[in-house]
Design a protein around this motif. Sequence first.
Motif, PDB file in Angstrom:
ATOM      1  N   MET B 228     -38.779 -20.278 -14.991  1.00 13.83           N
ATOM      2  CA  MET B 228     -38.721 -21.019 -13.722  1.00 13.83           C
ATOM      3  C   MET B 228     -37.741 -20.338 -12.759  1.00 13.83           C
ATOM      4  O   MET B 228     -38.040 -20.146 -11.584  1.00 13.83           O
ATOM      5  CB  MET B 228     -38.283 -22.477 -13.964  1.00 13.83           C
ATOM      6  N   LEU B 229     -36.596 -19.954 -13.295  1.00 12.69           N
ATOM      7  CA  LEU B 229     -35.608 -19.264 -12.461  1.00 12.69           C
ATOM      8  C   LEU B 229     -36.179 -17.944 -11.956  1.00 12.69           C
ATOM      9  O   LEU B 229     -36.108 -17.626 -10.764  1.00 12.69           O
ATOM     10  CB  LEU B 229     -34.331 -18.995 -13.269  1.00 12.69           C
ATOM     11  N   GLY B 230     -36.767 -17.186 -12.901  1.00 13.35           N
ATOM     12  CA  GLY B 230     -37.363 -15.907 -12.518  1.00 13.35           C
ATOM     13  C   GLY B 230     -38.381 -16.106 -11.406  1.00 13.35           C
ATOM     14  O   GLY B 230     -38.350 -15.427 -10.386  1.00 13.35           O
ATOM     15  N   HIS B 231     -39.231 -17.093 -11.593  1.00 13.14           N
ATOM     16  CA  HIS B 231     -40.310 -17.323 -10.642  1.00 13.14           C
ATOM     17  C   HIS B 231     -39.798 -17.587  -9.229  1.00 13.14           C
ATOM     18  O   HIS B 231     -40.340 -17.092  -8.263  1.00 13.14           O
ATOM     19  CB  HIS B 231     -41.176 -18.483 -11.115  1.00 13.14           C
ATOM     20  N   VAL B 232     -38.748 -18.395  -9.140  1.00 10.32           N
ATOM     21  CA  VAL B 232     -38.181 -18.701  -7.818  1.00 10.32           C
ATOM     22  C   VAL B 232     -37.695 -17.407  -7.161  1.00 10.32           C
ATOM     23  O   VAL B 232     -37.888 -17.199  -5.967  1.00 10.32           O
ATOM     24  CB  VAL B 232     -37.027 -19.723  -7.937  1.00 10.32           C
ATOM     25  N   THR B 233     -37.103 -16.533  -7.968  1.00 11.93           N
ATOM     26  CA  THR B 233     -36.575 -15.300  -7.374  1.00 11.93           C
ATOM     27  C   THR B 233     -37.685 -14.293  -7.065  1.00 11.93           C
ATOM     28  O   THR B 233     -37.461 -13.354  -6.322  1.00 11.93           O
ATOM     29  CB  THR B 233     -35.522 -14.625  -8.278  1.00 11.93           C
ATOM     30  N   TYR B 234     -38.840 -14.470  -7.659  1.00 17.72           N
ATOM     31  CA  TYR B 234     -39.949 -13.543  -7.374  1.00 17.72           C
ATOM     32  C   TYR B 234     -40.700 -13.940  -6.114  1.00 17.72           C
ATOM     33  O   TYR B 234     -41.490 -13.171  -5.590  1.00 17.72           O
ATOM     34  CB  TYR B 234     -40.953 -13.490  -8.539  1.00 17.72           C
ATOM     35  N   LEU B 235     -40.498 -15.180  -5.668  1.00 19.29           N
ATOM     36  CA  LEU B 235     -41.174 -15.640  -4.453  1.00 19.29           C
ATOM     37  C   LEU B 235     -40.180 -15.591  -3.294  1.00 19.29           C
ATOM     38  O   LEU B 235     -38.989 -15.389  -3.508  1.00 19.29           O
ATOM     39  CB  LEU B 235     -41.684 -17.066  -4.640  1.00 19.29           C
ATOM     40  N   SER B 236     -40.680 -15.806  -2.085  1.00 19.76           N
ATOM     41  CA  SER B 236     -39.775 -15.853  -0.946  1.00 19.76           C
ATOM     42  C   SER B 236     -39.732 -17.289  -0.429  1.00 19.76           C
ATOM     43  O   SER B 236     -40.611 -18.101  -0.726  1.00 19.76           O
ATOM     44  CB  SER B 236     -40.268 -14.921   0.162  1.00 19.76           C
ATOM     45  N   ASP B 237     -38.706 -17.571   0.345  1.00 20.02           N
ATOM     46  CA  ASP B 237     -38.571 -18.898   0.938  1.00 20.02           C
ATOM     47  C   ASP B 237     -39.826 -19.241   1.745  1.00 20.02           C
ATOM     48  O   ASP B 237     -40.443 -20.289   1.559  1.00 20.02           O
ATOM     49  CB  ASP B 237     -37.319 -18.888   1.832  1.00 20.02           C
ATOM     50  N   ASP B 238     -40.228 -18.318   2.610  1.00 19.44           N
ATOM     51  CA  ASP B 238     -41.415 -18.559   3.440  1.00 19.44           C
ATOM     52  C   ASP B 238     -42.665 -18.722   2.592  1.00 19.44           C
ATOM     53  O   ASP B 238     -43.504 -19.577   2.849  1.00 19.44           O
ATOM     54  CB  ASP B 238     -41.623 -17.395   4.419  1.00 19.44           C
ATOM     55  N   GLY B 239     -42.773 -17.857   1.593  1.00 18.06           N
ATOM     56  CA  GLY B 239     -43.951 -17.898   0.730  1.00 18.06           C
ATOM     57  C   GLY B 239     -44.055 -19.242   0.036  1.00 18.06           C
ATOM     58  O   GLY B 239     -45.132 -19.832  -0.061  1.00 18.06           O
ATOM     59  N   MET B 240     -42.924 -19.749  -0.459  1.00 17.89           N
ATOM     60  CA  MET B 240     -42.936 -21.048  -1.149  1.00 17.89           C
ATOM     61  C   MET B 240     -43.249 -22.170  -0.179  1.00 17.89           C
ATOM     62  O   MET B 240     -43.967 -23.103  -0.505  1.00 17.89           O
ATOM     63  CB  MET B 240     -41.577 -21.305  -1.813  1.00 17.89           C
ATOM     64  N   ARG B 241     -42.699 -22.052   1.036  1.00 18.46           N
ATOM     65  CA  ARG B 241     -42.964 -23.083   2.043  1.00 18.46           C
ATOM     66  C   ARG B 241     -44.461 -23.141   2.335  1.00 18.46           C
ATOM     67  O   ARG B 241     -45.062 -24.199   2.394  1.00 18.46           O
ATOM     68  CB  ARG B 241     -42.176 -22.782   3.316  1.00 18.46           C
ATOM     69  N   PHE B 261     -42.468 -33.212  -6.479  1.00 15.23           N
ATOM     70  CA  PHE B 261     -43.033 -32.281  -5.510  1.00 15.23           C
ATOM     71  C   PHE B 261     -43.951 -31.263  -6.194  1.00 15.23           C
ATOM     72  O   PHE B 261     -43.773 -30.940  -7.371  1.00 15.23           O
ATOM     73  CB  PHE B 261     -41.903 -31.542  -4.777  1.00 15.23           C
ATOM     74  N   GLN B 262     -44.875 -30.766  -5.424  1.00 17.10           N
ATOM     75  CA  GLN B 262     -45.831 -29.784  -5.952  1.00 17.10           C
ATOM     76  C   GLN B 262     -45.130 -28.568  -6.541  1.00 17.10           C
ATOM     77  O   GLN B 262     -45.534 -28.038  -7.572  1.00 17.10           O
ATOM     78  CB  GLN B 262     -46.777 -29.314  -4.840  1.00 17.10           C
ATOM     79  N   VAL B 263     -44.063 -28.142  -5.853  1.00 16.13           N
ATOM     80  CA  VAL B 263     -43.386 -26.929  -6.307  1.00 16.13           C
ATOM     81  C   VAL B 263     -42.772 -27.140  -7.702  1.00 16.13           C
ATOM     82  O   VAL B 263     -42.776 -26.254  -8.537  1.00 16.13           O
ATOM     83  CB  VAL B 263     -42.326 -26.458  -5.277  1.00 16.13           C
ATOM     84  N   PHE B 319     -41.573  -4.292  -0.223  1.00 14.38           N
ATOM     85  CA  PHE B 319     -42.158  -5.430   0.498  1.00 14.38           C
ATOM     86  C   PHE B 319     -41.075  -6.195   1.261  1.00 14.38           C
ATOM     87  O   PHE B 319     -39.998  -6.452   0.714  1.00 14.38           O
ATOM     88  CB  PHE B 319     -42.877  -6.366  -0.486  1.00 14.38           C
ATOM     89  N   THR B 320     -41.406  -6.579   2.491  1.00 17.15           N
ATOM     90  CA  THR B 320     -40.385  -7.114   3.398  1.00 17.15           C
ATOM     91  C   THR B 320     -39.642  -8.339   2.852  1.00 17.15           C
ATOM     92  O   THR B 320     -38.447  -8.459   3.050  1.00 17.15           O
ATOM     93  CB  THR B 320     -40.992  -7.477   4.768  1.00 17.15           C
ATOM     94  N   ASP B 352     -45.489 -12.036   2.703  1.00 17.89           N
ATOM     95  CA  ASP B 352     -44.730 -13.286   2.552  1.00 17.89           C
ATOM     96  C   ASP B 352     -44.435 -13.591   1.093  1.00 17.89           C
ATOM     97  O   ASP B 352     -43.834 -14.607   0.787  1.00 17.89           O
ATOM     98  CB  ASP B 352     -45.550 -14.468   3.102  1.00 17.89           C
ATOM     99  N   HIS B 353     -44.898 -12.738   0.192  1.00 14.60           N
ATOM    100  CA  HIS B 353     -44.930 -13.143  -1.215  1.00 14.60           C
ATOM    101  C   HIS B 353     -43.776 -12.645  -2.070  1.00 14.60           C
ATOM    102  O   HIS B 353     -43.866 -12.670  -3.296  1.00 14.60           O
ATOM    103  CB  HIS B 353     -46.270 -12.731  -1.830  1.00 14.60           C
ATOM    104  N   GLY B 354     -42.718 -12.160  -1.435  1.00 16.11           N
ATOM    105  CA  GLY B 354     -41.539 -11.761  -2.203  1.00 16.11           C
ATOM    106  C   GLY B 354     -41.843 -10.657  -3.201  1.00 16.11           C
ATOM    107  O   GLY B 354     -42.725  -9.815  -2.982  1.00 16.11           O
ATOM    108  N   HIS B 355     -41.109 -10.682  -4.301  1.00 17.45           N
ATOM    109  CA  HIS B 355     -41.253  -9.638  -5.323  1.00 17.45           C
ATOM    110  C   HIS B 355     -42.653  -9.653  -5.944  1.00 17.45           C
ATOM    111  O   HIS B 355     -43.177  -8.614  -6.331  1.00 17.45           O
ATOM    112  CB  HIS B 355     -40.184  -9.851  -6.393  1.00 17.45           C
TER     113      HIS B 355
END
Lengths: 199, 384
Positions: B228-241, B261-263, B319-320, B352-355
């Motif tokens: 779960m921790l890894g996953h959060v760091t692999y995504l971006s704030d915008d991507g998750m939003r 919440f869905q997330v 990736f940006t 938008d998808h982070g790592h």
Amino acid sequence: MRADLAIIADLINPGARVLDLGCGEGDLLAHLQKTKQVNGYGLEIDSNNITTCIDKGVNVIEQNLDQGLDNFASDSFDMVIMTETLQSVKSPDLMLTDMLRIGEECIVTFPNFGYWRCRLYFILRGKMPVAEHLPYSWYDTPNIHLCTFRDFERLCRDKGVRIIERFVADSKHLNRPLMNLFPNFFGAIAFYRLGSGGG
Amino acid sequence: MSDLSSADSVGLVIPETYRHQQPFALQCGETLEGFELVYETYGELNDQASNAVLVCHALSGHHHAAGFHEAAESRPGWWDSCIGPGKPIDTRRFYVVSLNNLGGCHGSTGPRSINPTAGTPFGPEFPLVTVSDWVRSQRLLADHLGIQQFAAVIGGSLGGMQAMQWAIDFPDRLRAAVLIASAAKLSAQNIAFNEIARQAILTDPEYHHGKYREHGVNPDIGLMLARMLGHVTYLSDDGMRQKFGRELKSGDLSLGLDVEFQVESYLHHQGRSFSKQFDANTYLLMTRALDYFDPARPYEDDLVVALSNALCKFCVISFTTDWRFSVKRSKEIVDALVEAGKNVASAVIESDHGHDSFLLPISRYFKVLSTYMNRLHREAGGAC
């Protein structure tokens, strides 16, 4: 072969380390790699240009010139080239200083705003000049720092940049006799070879 | 349902096993009596054996990169979008090799394997493996397959680190290294995330000092938290939003502590399914390999000197919105390559998808990669 590539290639030693700022589709570097076996790198931000460079086998690096060139060490290149891009960077004066920090010499080309057609256009029509070598309208032009040859040479003098060579040409990169007599009036584009120090 | 018949799929694939039957000394000082690597191949090796591409997997990856193991398989290999006929790594041209690394839990010798000296599974006693160890074992696999020189070694994240190590350790064994969303070493922040993930596993009561299998249990909670921790760091704030917003699982706020919440529900699902598939001891090993990776270290911390050994050309993609392996990390590699006078192309892909971007079929990313691969093919005279 494009005339401007030949003019620049003539100024570069075989095997030189070359950095091309705003390398576009990589024509110059591809040419220099083939004819001069240079170790060349180009900076570019346009994604289509980058793909074209990759396809040509040009060492292209995605980097925005306006964010600085701090990542390049001093004196790490023999030649730093900027063709028709100086007028569109945020700070041409700082750029020039940085180019000479990184390279032993620089080649800079830019369109001359003092070209007689520009002068005439402005005087007769009272509008920002649009010409063959300056095809944009004022509102969409990337050329935010247009200057004349005289302006540029003044900047070089103020910054202690040495002009080693200058080649003046028309918009097709051809040199005609009158240009050498009155470059700032008859020249559309100039190629400057620059070095550090001296006047 | 899988789409085996799709024209751009490599179709059904059968994993194979390479057995190395001599002692294999690891960087940590310990020696394995021998080892097995499970791998898959896609496409055909040409007569000159010049068209081979090695795909190196990331932290939780494995050998199954493309195609399907059986018709009923619900999802294809982890990089199926990129490997296949007409895809960026085109199997009509290239012979692709993908393996599960040493220490893994998908068939290669790892903590779940039997330790021949003890007669029981290695478990937590499996020795520490490094990226260098992996690359040396991959080289033995290449020898076994008759591949003297790879057309390219390609990897994302930890996979990119392997590609870089290849270029440094075995310069004449590859013509190109493609480093995607990678780094020359982890940042302190990155190591910190890995350590939290490891602590989640180590402090799970079911971990039993790594002997969970002997106790007939699994540290599911620890693995789930790590994932779960890894996953959060692999995504971006915008991507998750964009993906989850603040959507609720059910219509109304219940103002409770349950999954609301869905997330949350997504992370729980990811964590749970990961804990069923992945071995905790392997996770600890792989994150350690990541932390220790630092190819400049033997060269007085000078990456330029380290990379000076390389003979291959490089392609570096970032990736940006990737903040785990940021654009800056890739730029450090590019700058060192330029200073070392190596051939390199680099691209920074808007995403938008982070790592996670490196696993996704992002149009510009695939355009850059396929252009680069086509060029390698062309430069080899079409022979690869």
